[in-house]
Enzyme design. Structure first.
Site, PDB file in Angstrom:
ATOM      1  N   MET A 136      75.646  73.317  27.411  1.00 27.65           N
ATOM      2  CA  MET A 136      74.626  73.196  28.944  1.00 27.65           C
ATOM      3  C   MET A 136      73.487  72.666  28.570  1.00 27.65           C
ATOM      4  O   MET A 136      73.684  71.192  28.577  1.00 27.65           O
ATOM      5  CB  MET A 136      74.047  74.933  28.789  1.00 27.65           C
ATOM      6  CG  MET A 136      75.354  75.385  29.078  1.00 27.65           C
ATOM      7  SD  MET A 136      76.371  75.623  30.373  1.00 27.65           S
ATOM      8  CE  MET A 136      77.782  74.626  29.034  1.00 27.65           C
ATOM      9  N   CYS A 137      72.408  72.867  28.659  1.00 32.52           N
ATOM     10  CA  CYS A 137      70.919  71.791  28.268  1.00 32.52           C
ATOM     11  C   CYS A 137      70.895  70.754  29.638  1.00 32.52           C
ATOM     12  O   CYS A 137      71.326  70.564  30.229  1.00 32.52           O
ATOM     13  CB  CYS A 137      71.537  70.698  27.515  1.00 32.52           C
ATOM     14  SG  CYS A 137      72.874  71.361  25.686  1.00 32.52           S
ATOM     15  N   THR A 138      69.718  70.503  28.858  1.00 32.23           N
ATOM     16  CA  THR A 138      68.618  69.506  30.086  1.00 32.23           C
ATOM     17  C   THR A 138      68.196  68.666  29.622  1.00 32.23           C
ATOM     18  O   THR A 138      67.493  68.835  28.489  1.00 32.23           O
ATOM     19  CB  THR A 138      68.149  70.859  31.123  1.00 32.23           C
ATOM     20  OG1 THR A 138      68.471  71.698  32.122  1.00 32.23           O
ATOM     21  CG2 THR A 138      67.262  70.161  32.138  1.00 32.23           C
ATOM     22  N   ARG A 163      69.255  73.344  38.074  1.00 29.72           N
ATOM     23  CA  ARG A 163      68.383  73.114  36.638  1.00 29.72           C
ATOM     24  C   ARG A 163      67.495  72.293  36.893  1.00 29.72           C
ATOM     25  O   ARG A 163      66.502  71.343  36.376  1.00 29.72           O
ATOM     26  CB  ARG A 163      68.146  73.272  35.053  1.00 29.72           C
ATOM     27  CG  ARG A 163      68.870  74.610  34.627  1.00 29.72           C
ATOM     28  CD  ARG A 163      68.755  74.849  33.535  1.00 29.72           C
ATOM     29  NE  ARG A 163      70.790  74.971  33.055  1.00 29.72           N
ATOM     30  CZ  ARG A 163      71.406  73.506  32.859  1.00 29.72           C
ATOM     31  NH1 ARG A 163      70.548  72.751  32.087  1.00 29.72           N
ATOM     32  NH2 ARG A 163      72.281  73.839  32.533  1.00 29.72           N
TER      33      ARG A 163
END
Length: 323
Positions: free
Chosen positions: A1-3, A212
């Site tokens: 996932m992550c941003t 996001r």
């Protein structure tokens, strides 16, 4: 996932934040690698995963990284102010192995760039005439795409589609999440103009990658001009908290997981800020306070050590790292 969020147009520092969202602990360590560290891009946990013609090198630059599962690096910066971040991308397709090209397993992709490049342009040049090889850890394939940025604010997003490297290079590429591909993310972003945000603008509130991405764009456009490094870092960390996935969010069946940690790289002042979501304490490290000379030992701290808080530069101690 992550941003990942890059802030490269303020007057204080070039800053890059990232969140790590994953279904379990990635067993992170904050590790300082000195210059002159020899590596084998075909070894993972002591086992050969690139059987023929592995890429081997000796690091030109020292680096400070966050490791993942003890097999490689997923985030960090080097002494020249280059930072790199690996984020999950399910659609990654590296193509069949070409043994005539030196092979580098994906767990060491980040580390290779930090070891050998001082700028984004140099990092992109390193991708010529090598081939990435997919590996798995804890039952997960290392299907990642990578964001790199440097102390001048240059930026690039690197992805693999159908075995070919796709690069988005330019200061304007400041945001990154997960699937879909970056081309599709940019198309979705263009459908909503976040360059002039207002309180009346509808804002996606879910935790999927698309929502996001758009929230990161909205809040990045709202950041006030910082007066010092402390405020600038706090601003980026505030965005990373906003795009994090809170505990207990019932999204695992859709491939979205809780956030384990957040980090901010200050490329101007060569400092690294790290925050576990299970800890009330932010910790940070200054590269200038570490012994990074060739021949110095590899040192590390465990962010899960509950005694750590604030500046932990002096808490780094020699540690055997298997790559």
């Amino acid at each position: 996932m992550c941003t990942r969020v890059l802030w490269n147009d303020n007057d204080i520092a070039v800053l890059a934040g990232r969140s790590m969202d994953w279904p379990e602990s990635t067993e992170p360590l904050l590790v300082a690698f000195p210059r002159g560290h020899a590596r084998d891009g075909g070894l993972m946990a002591g086992q050969a995963v690139v059987a023929e013609n592995p890429l081997r090198w000796t690091s030109t630059y020292a680096s400070l990284v966050t490791t993942v599962y003890g097999i490689g690096s997923i985030d960090g910066l080097n002494e020249r102010g280059l930072a790199a971040h690996g984020l999950y991308l399910k659609t990654t397709e590296l193509g069949p192995r070409k043994p005539e090209l030196p092979g580098l397993h994906t767990g060491l992709w980040i580390q290779y760039l930090l070891d050998q490049a001082a700028t984004v342009s140099e990092a992109l040049a390193l991708m010529k005439d090598i081939q990435l090889v997919m590996v798995s850890a804890h039952g997960f394939d290392a299907t990642i795409h990578v964001a790199v940025e440097d102390a001048d604010g240059d930026s690039a997003i690197l992805e693999f589609a159908d075995g070919e490297l796709v690069v988005h290079h330019g200061r304007e590429f400041t945001l990154m999440t997960n699937d879909p591909t970056y081309d599709e993310q940019l198309t979705l972003l263009a459908a909503q103009d976040f360059s002039h945000p207002s309180r009346d603008m509808p804002l996606p509130g879910n935790v999927n990658a698309v929502d996001r991405f758009q929230r990161a764009a909205y809040y990045s456009a709202l950041l006030p001009k910082p007066v010092d490094e402390r405020q600038a870092v706090a601003s980026v960390m505030a965005i990373m908290r906003n795009v994090s996935v809170p505990f207990g969010a019932p999204y695992a069946e859709f491939g979205v997981y809780n956030t384990e940690y957040r980090s901010v790289c200050d490329l101007t002042n060569r400092r690294y800020f790290f925050e576990l979501t299970t800890s009330p304490s932010l910790i940070w490290v200054g590269l200038d306070g570490l012994d990074l000379a060739e021949g110095a030992p590899v040192t590390a701290v465990d962010p899960y050590d509950e005694s750590l808080a604030g500046n932990v530069t002096q808490s780094f101690a020699a540690r055997n790292i298997g790559f």
